[in-house]
Design an enzyme around this catalytic site. Structure first.
Site, PDB file in Angstrom:
ATOM      1  N   HIS A 165       0.605  -1.182   0.315  1.00 20.10           N
ATOM      2  CA  HIS A 165       0.030   0.141  -0.185  1.00 20.10           C
ATOM      3  C   HIS A 165       0.977   0.730   0.104  1.00 20.10           C
ATOM      4  CE1 HIS A 165      -3.467  -2.875   2.022  1.00 20.10           C
ATOM      5  NE2 HIS A 165      -2.918  -3.143   0.761  1.00 20.10           N
ATOM      6  N   ARG A 227      -6.850   3.916   1.972  1.00 20.15           N
ATOM      7  CA  ARG A 227      -6.593   2.582   2.048  1.00 20.15           C
ATOM      8  C   ARG A 227      -5.504   2.594   1.641  1.00 20.15           C
ATOM      9  NH1 ARG A 227      -6.708  -2.597  -0.148  1.00 20.15           N
ATOM     10  NH2 ARG A 227      -5.958  -4.203   2.197  1.00 20.15           N
ATOM     11  N   GLY A 246      -9.491  -1.566  -1.849  1.00 15.01           N
ATOM     12  CA  GLY A 246     -10.435  -1.891  -0.567  1.00 15.01           C
ATOM     13  C   GLY A 246      -9.718  -3.155  -0.114  1.00 15.01           C
ATOM     14  N   GLU A 252     -13.597   0.951  -4.366  1.00 16.45           N
ATOM     15  CA  GLU A 252     -14.352   1.887  -4.573  1.00 16.45           C
ATOM     16  C   GLU A 252     -13.456   3.345  -5.869  1.00 16.45           C
ATOM     17  OE1 GLU A 252     -14.578   2.612   0.304  1.00 16.45           O
ATOM     18  OE2 GLU A 252     -13.370   3.910  -0.830  1.00 16.45           O
ATOM     19  N   TYR A 262     -13.025   9.891   4.262  1.00 17.27           N
ATOM     20  CA  TYR A 262     -13.099   8.896   3.420  1.00 17.27           C
ATOM     21  C   TYR A 262     -13.384   7.603   3.547  1.00 17.27           C
ATOM     22  CZ  TYR A 262     -13.526  12.221  -0.724  1.00 17.27           C
ATOM     23  OH  TYR A 262     -14.171  13.286  -1.697  1.00 17.27           O
TER      24      TYR A 262
END
Length: 366
Positions: A165, A227, A246, A252, A262
């Site tokens: 991430h 995320r 997600g 999303e 968010y």
């Protein structure tokens, strides 16, 4: 050998199988884009739709497309920028001040050419680097000279970077500001911490300073509660949109507003809570897109999908979702100019099933 031996052996075998299932389940659910960490064998050349034109082949885990005139500039996660011009492919070395990370999803990621690139030969880049036992992301200014890029200035440093991430997308908005997406660095709680740069969309002046009109004074943070956002774009009326991975599913597509939260990790997908922004579109519980780069064209958001192995077109008026491309494997980024859609596959990133010519840059008439 007695029955006790066989019973013990059977118990051990069952235990090992059970542990394998648990491990596969854990990695499949906690990091859906990351379950395959070893490259798969190459396929034979695949037959793709005749509508596509292959502009460049044999790219190495490409990540971001830029185009100016007839020239493309494409980052490769391994640390190069590939220039593609009139059928010629030139791999340009990038000299960075820090050691480029080879962690999963990391490396040389986002790239955007400076507005005056034709005169200055400058561009902005986002990369993951290793510093001792730590790992970070940074946004830098690059200078091109004699087919070689040199890191010239650090604009934002020590953006959190974990196992996964990293975010990484860079775009210049209609306000002439530089926007960067930053993932939660596998630490969901920092997405809600406005003092952290992780799990955010960042906004900065082109010289690296903080815009005076950012809603969080003295901070690059533009929006939070993300995320792993990997795509941003704008419609002609100035609305901003972002794509976001997600957890396991619930990908999303969001309309981004300054200062808004968010929701991650408090809510995701179609969940709602007062004060938190819900998406325009979500893949829901049963589908995974792993959306990445995106572009706006004629009322639709065109989004590259990695796990979805497609380009998805999201109609903002009808709310319908259509697959535009679905037969070339993983797709990392898109670029739209006039009536042409350009896109790069990402089958050589360690999670795909590459053909002998992958990865490739394609074009498609819209």
């Amino acid at each position: 050998m007695n029955d006790s031996f066989y019973k013990k052996g059977g118990f051990i075998l069952k235990l090992l199988v059970g542990l394998s299932i648990v491990i596969l389940f854990f990695f499949g659910c906690s990091a859906k884009e990351d379950e395959q960490v070893q490259p798969l064998p190459a396929n034979e050349d695949i037959q793709v739709d005749s509508r596509y034109e292959a502009i460049a082949t044999n790219l190495n885990a490409p990540w971001a497309i830029n185009k100016i005139g007839d020239s493309f500039y494409i980052t490769e996660r391994t640390g190069n920028i590939v220039k593609v011009e009139q059928g010629e492919v030139v791999r340009q070395e990038v000299s960075l001040e820090q050691t480029l990370s080879t962690a999963s999803e990391a490396g040389l990621l986002g790239l955007v050419l400076a507005p005056d690139f034709e005169q200055s030969n400058k561009a902005f880049a986002y990369y993951t680097y290793e510093k001792g036992q730590q790992q970070f992301n940074r946004v830098v200014l690059l200078q091109l000279e004699n087919n070689r890029w040199q890191e010239q200035q650090v604009l934002v440093d020590e953006i959190p970077s974990g196992t996964y991430h990293h975010g990484g997308r860079l775009k210049i908005g209609p306000d002439n500001m530089l926007y960067a997406t930053a993932g939660d660095a596998s630490d969901p709680e920092i997405a809600q911490d406005t003092e952290s740069l992780g799990g955010k969309i960042l906004r900065l002046n082109l010289d690296g300073s903080i815009p005076k009109d950012n809603l969080f004074p003295g901070s690059y943070v533009y929006s939070y509660g993300h995320r792993n956002p990997q795509g941003i774009t704008w419609s002609p009326d100035g609305k901003m949109y972002a794509s976001e991975h997600g957890q396991s599913a619930n990908d999303e597509i969001n309309e981004i507003e300054a200062g808004k939260n968010y929701g991650w990790p408090t809510i995701e997908g179609d969940e709602e809570q007062e004060g938190l922004m819900s998406p325009l579109f979500t893949s829901g519980e049963g589908t995974t897109w792993a959306p990445s780069g995106m572009a706006f064209y004629n009322g639709k958001l065109y989004v590259a999908a990695l796990r979805g192995t497609a380009i998805l077109a999201f109609n903002l008026d009808t709310k319908e979702v259509e697959e535009i491309v679905n037969d070339v494997g993983r797709i990392r980024d898109v670029w739209i100019e006039e009536d042409k859609l350009y896109f790069i596959t990402n089958n050589t990133d360690g999670r795909g099933n590459p053909s002998n010519k992958d990865d490739q840059l394609y074009s498609l008439d819209l």
